[in-house]
Design a protein around this motif. Structure first.
Motif, PDB file in Angstrom:
ATOM      1  N   ARG A   1       0.828  -1.204   0.000  1.00  0.00           N
ATOM      2  CA  ARG A   1       0.000   0.000   0.000  1.00  0.00           C
ATOM      3  C   ARG A   1       0.863   1.255   0.000  1.00  0.00           C
ATOM      4  N   ASP A   2       1.940   1.244   0.786  1.00  0.00           N
ATOM      5  CA  ASP A   2       2.857   2.385   0.797  1.00  0.00           C
ATOM      6  C   ASP A   2       3.465   2.612  -0.579  1.00  0.00           C
ATOM      7  N   LEU A   3       3.905   1.522  -1.211  1.00  0.00           N
ATOM      8  CA  LEU A   3       4.527   1.644  -2.523  1.00  0.00           C
ATOM      9  C   LEU A   3       3.526   2.147  -3.563  1.00  0.00           C
ATOM     10  N   LYS A   4       2.300   1.642  -3.517  1.00  0.00           N
ATOM     11  CA  LYS A   4       1.272   2.074  -4.456  1.00  0.00           C
ATOM     12  C   LYS A   4       0.965   3.557  -4.282  1.00  0.00           C
ATOM     13  N   GLU A   5       0.875   3.995  -3.045  1.00  0.00           N
ATOM     14  CA  GLU A   5       0.599   5.400  -2.780  1.00  0.00           C
ATOM     15  C   GLU A   5       1.735   6.288  -3.285  1.00  0.00           C
ATOM     16  N   GLY A   6       2.980   5.847  -3.041  1.00  0.00           N
ATOM     17  CA  GLY A   6       4.124   6.631  -3.498  1.00  0.00           C
ATOM     18  C   GLY A   6       4.167   6.746  -5.011  1.00  0.00           C
ATOM     19  N   TRP A   7       3.904   5.624  -5.723  1.00  0.00           N
ATOM     20  CA  TRP A   7       3.922   5.662  -7.185  1.00  0.00           C
ATOM     21  C   TRP A   7       2.802   6.543  -7.741  1.00  0.00           C
ATOM     22  N   SER A   8       1.625   6.452  -7.121  1.00  0.00           N
ATOM     23  CA  SER A   8       0.501   7.263  -7.575  1.00  0.00           C
ATOM     24  C   SER A   8       0.808   8.751  -7.441  1.00  0.00           C
ATOM     25  N   TYR A   9       1.398   9.122  -6.305  1.00  0.00           N
ATOM     26  CA  TYR A   9       1.743  10.530  -6.098  1.00  0.00           C
ATOM     27  C   TYR A   9       2.845  10.961  -7.061  1.00  0.00           C
ATOM     28  N   PHE A  10       3.830  10.101  -7.259  1.00  0.00           N
ATOM     29  CA  PHE A  10       4.944  10.409  -8.157  1.00  0.00           C
ATOM     30  C   PHE A  10       4.473  10.605  -9.595  1.00  0.00           C
ATOM     31  N   SER A  11       3.738   9.643 -10.129  1.00  0.00           N
ATOM     32  CA  SER A  11       3.331   9.696 -11.533  1.00  0.00           C
ATOM     33  C   SER A  11       2.295  10.776 -11.800  1.00  0.00           C
ATOM     34  N   GLY A  12       1.579  11.189 -10.760  1.00  0.00           N
ATOM     35  CA  GLY A  12       0.547  12.194 -10.950  1.00  0.00           C
ATOM     36  C   GLY A  12       1.007  13.618 -10.729  1.00  0.00           C
ATOM     37  N   THR A  13       2.275  13.817 -10.381  1.00  0.00           N
ATOM     38  CA  THR A  13       2.804  15.160 -10.125  1.00  0.00           C
ATOM     39  C   THR A  13       3.872  15.465 -11.153  1.00  0.00           C
ATOM     40  N   THR A  14       3.543  16.345 -12.093  1.00  0.00           N
ATOM     41  CA  THR A  14       4.404  16.569 -13.260  1.00  0.00           C
ATOM     42  C   THR A  14       5.801  17.013 -12.888  1.00  0.00           C
ATOM     43  N   TRP A  15       5.905  17.979 -11.977  1.00  0.00           N
ATOM     44  CA  TRP A  15       7.234  18.522 -11.686  1.00  0.00           C
ATOM     45  C   TRP A  15       8.139  17.477 -11.048  1.00  0.00           C
ATOM     46  N   ILE A  16       7.562  16.504 -10.310  1.00  0.00           N
ATOM     47  CA  ILE A  16       8.384  15.497  -9.644  1.00  0.00           C
ATOM     48  C   ILE A  16       9.007  14.550 -10.671  1.00  0.00           C
ATOM     49  N   TRP A  17       8.157  14.000 -11.596  1.00  0.00           N
ATOM     50  CA  TRP A  17       8.746  13.042 -12.535  1.00  0.00           C
ATOM     51  C   TRP A  17       9.633  13.740 -13.554  1.00  0.00           C
ATOM     52  N   THR A  18       9.374  15.020 -13.838  1.00  0.00           N
ATOM     53  CA  THR A  18      10.250  15.755 -14.746  1.00  0.00           C
ATOM     54  C   THR A  18      11.632  15.946 -14.130  1.00  0.00           C
ATOM     55  N   VAL A  19      11.649  16.393 -12.877  1.00  0.00           N
ATOM     56  CA  VAL A  19      12.925  16.590 -12.178  1.00  0.00           C
ATOM     57  C   VAL A  19      13.643  15.259 -11.980  1.00  0.00           C
ATOM     58  N   THR A  20      12.871  14.198 -11.671  1.00  0.00           N
ATOM     59  CA  THR A  20      13.476  12.882 -11.484  1.00  0.00           C
ATOM     60  C   THR A  20      14.163  12.399 -12.753  1.00  0.00           C
ATOM     61  N   THR A  21      13.546  12.631 -13.905  1.00  0.00           N
ATOM     62  CA  THR A  21      14.157  12.240 -15.177  1.00  0.00           C
ATOM     63  C   THR A  21      15.463  12.990 -15.397  1.00  0.00           C
ATOM     64  N   THR A  22      15.478  14.265 -15.016  1.00  0.00           N
ATOM     65  CA  THR A  22      16.711  15.051 -15.119  1.00  0.00           C
ATOM     66  C   THR A  22      17.802  14.454 -14.240  1.00  0.00           C
ATOM     67  N   PHE A  23      17.436  14.110 -12.995  1.00  0.00           N
ATOM     68  CA  PHE A  23      18.416  13.508 -12.090  1.00  0.00           C
ATOM     69  C   PHE A  23      18.901  12.166 -12.610  1.00  0.00           C
ATOM     70  N   LEU A  24      18.013  11.395 -13.257  1.00  0.00           N
ATOM     71  CA  LEU A  24      18.401  10.113 -13.827  1.00  0.00           C
ATOM     72  C   LEU A  24      19.552  10.299 -14.815  1.00  0.00           C
ATOM     73  N   LEU A  25      19.376  11.244 -15.727  1.00  0.00           N
ATOM     74  CA  LEU A  25      20.412  11.491 -16.730  1.00  0.00           C
ATOM     75  C   LEU A  25      21.702  11.966 -16.077  1.00  0.00           C
ATOM     76  N   MET A  26      21.585  12.819 -15.070  1.00  0.00           N
ATOM     77  CA  MET A  26      22.782  13.328 -14.390  1.00  0.00           C
ATOM     78  C   MET A  26      23.520  12.223 -13.659  1.00  0.00           C
ATOM     79  N   ASN A  27      22.764  11.322 -13.023  1.00  0.00           N
ATOM     80  CA  ASN A  27      23.409  10.207 -12.322  1.00  0.00           C
ATOM     81  C   ASN A  27      24.207   9.340 -13.282  1.00  0.00           C
ATOM     82  N   VAL A  28      23.607   9.040 -14.447  1.00  0.00           N
ATOM     83  CA  VAL A  28      24.284   8.200 -15.430  1.00  0.00           C
ATOM     84  C   VAL A  28      25.560   8.866 -15.927  1.00  0.00           C
ATOM     85  N   LEU A  29      25.502  10.183 -16.128  1.00  0.00           N
ATOM     86  CA  LEU A  29      26.636  10.890 -16.699  1.00  0.00           C
ATOM     87  C   LEU A  29      27.774  11.122 -15.705  1.00  0.00           C
TER      88      LEU A  29
END
Length: 359
Positions: free
Chosen positions: A206-234
């Motif tokens: 239930r905790d994981l489902k709630e976290g994913w729902s909040y994450f995927s439904g908040t544009t600025w969070i997943w946008t920033v997360t994608t940016t961090f993903l690329l930075m981590n790889v680089l």
């Protein structure tokens, strides 16, 4: 009457937890320098170092959810005792393998166990203070612990670098392991109450489902997360793997420890400034400051001069607290840890891919 810092340290349980946390954090801050140069001194090369670091990171990521669930359901003092003890023993084992004739890849399974132990430490640490400190003293207690963490992040790499320069990476890891065992002994002396009753806890799914729902439904969070993903790889693989390799041929282990200490100083300075930061466009400001994360990599590629590398690392320490401040001010209180699980696995990919970069 409210207690000051000295009064808090008269509290036996807080004093024990504070000292145990300080020793554990100092040991964790020493590990990157001690392990990297220990592997390199054994002629492991960048590929071996990449696989060792990845072996440590994979279980740390995969078991984070399990670590949080265990900390929520069992005595946190016992969890911290066993996790620190396991970390200390695996550090001592790694030191012995580096010192002896064992092949370099014999360290990999030990690194897996070390990473698994780390997955239980951080979640258990987070919930201890409310159990040992009165509610009106939590802010002051958190401030003291943050000071300890900052001191460990600054001093740990420097001490490890000096130990490696004076002797070897295996000795630094042995001292590091002893520090974790001492922290385990201290954590075992904590007298904490029983964990929360089962009816007061939500399920892990239930905790994981709630976290994913909040994450995927908040544009600025997943946008920033994608940016961090690329930075981590680089940047992660380059900095943590190629950094020590280049430093071993120029400024040495002690110099690299100073560079990492300078980066921690930058992190502290930015954290202090952001306490009073009240800008309106926090997300845009955070992303702008994140661009500075590339400065240490740029300096690493063009120079091996210690003052320039340390200065670049100091500025490169600003982005993490900026991003953290942005997130903690805008996240719903229950979501940061769960949402972070989406981007944390990218650091593993970064460790592995970083080992493939040409020297």
């Amino acid at each position: 009457m409210p207690m000051n810092g000295e009064g808090l340290l008269r509290n036996r349980r807080f004093r024990t937890f504070f000292l145990g946390s300080l020793v554990s954090l100092a040991g964790r801050s020493m590990t990157p320098v001690a392990l990297a140069f220990g592997v390199l001194q054994k002629d492991g090369g960048e590929q071996a170092l990449g696989y060792v670091l990845a072996a440590q990171m994979v279980p740390l990521i995969l078991l984070t959810l399990v670590g949080g669930a265990v900390a929520d359901r069992f005595d946190r003092g016992r969890v911290l005792r066993w996790s620190n003890a396991t970390t200390g023993l695996t550090q001592l084992c790694t030191a012995a393998l580096l010192f002896g004739p064992a092949p370099i890849y014999a360290i990999v399974p030990v690194a897996v166990l070390n990473g698994a132990a780390g997955a239980f430490t951080t979640p258990a640490l987070r919930g201890v203070l409310p159990e040992i400190v009165p509610a009106d003293q939590l802010t002051r207690a958190n401030s003291l612990l943050k000071t300890a963490r900052n001191s460990a992040q600054i001093g740990g790499p420097v001490v490890a670098g000096l130990l490696v320069a004076a002797s070897s990476g295996s000795l630094a890891l042995a001292i590091d392991g002893a520090a974790f065992l001492f922290a385990a002994w201290l954590m075992g002396r904590l007298d904490l109450g029983p964990p929360r009753p089962a009816e007061e806890r939500s399920s892990l799914l239930r905790d994981l489902k709630e976290g994913w729902s909040y994450f995927s439904g908040t544009t600025w969070i997943w946008t920033v997360t994608t940016t961090f993903l690329l930075m981590n790889v680089l940047q992660t693989g380059i900095w943590q793997i190629l950094g020590p390799i280049l430093a071993s041929d120029s400024i040495g282990a002690s110099g690299w420890g100073i560079v990492l200490g300078a980066k921690a100083v930058g992190l502290v300075v930015a954290s202090v400034y952001l306490i009073r930061f009240a800008g309106r466009r926090r997300v845009a400001s955070a992303l702008a400051v994140m661009s500075l994360a590339g400065l240490p990599l740029f300096a690493l590629g063009i120079t091996q001069e210690l003052p320039l590398l340390a200065g670049a690392a100091f500025v490169g320490g600003w982005p993490p607290p900026t991003a953290e401040s942005c997130g903690t001010r805008r996240y719903r209180p229950t979501c940061p840890t769960r949402c972070s699980l989406v981007w944390r696995p990218t650091t593993t990919w970064a460790h592995i891919s970083g080992s493939r970069w040409p020297r």
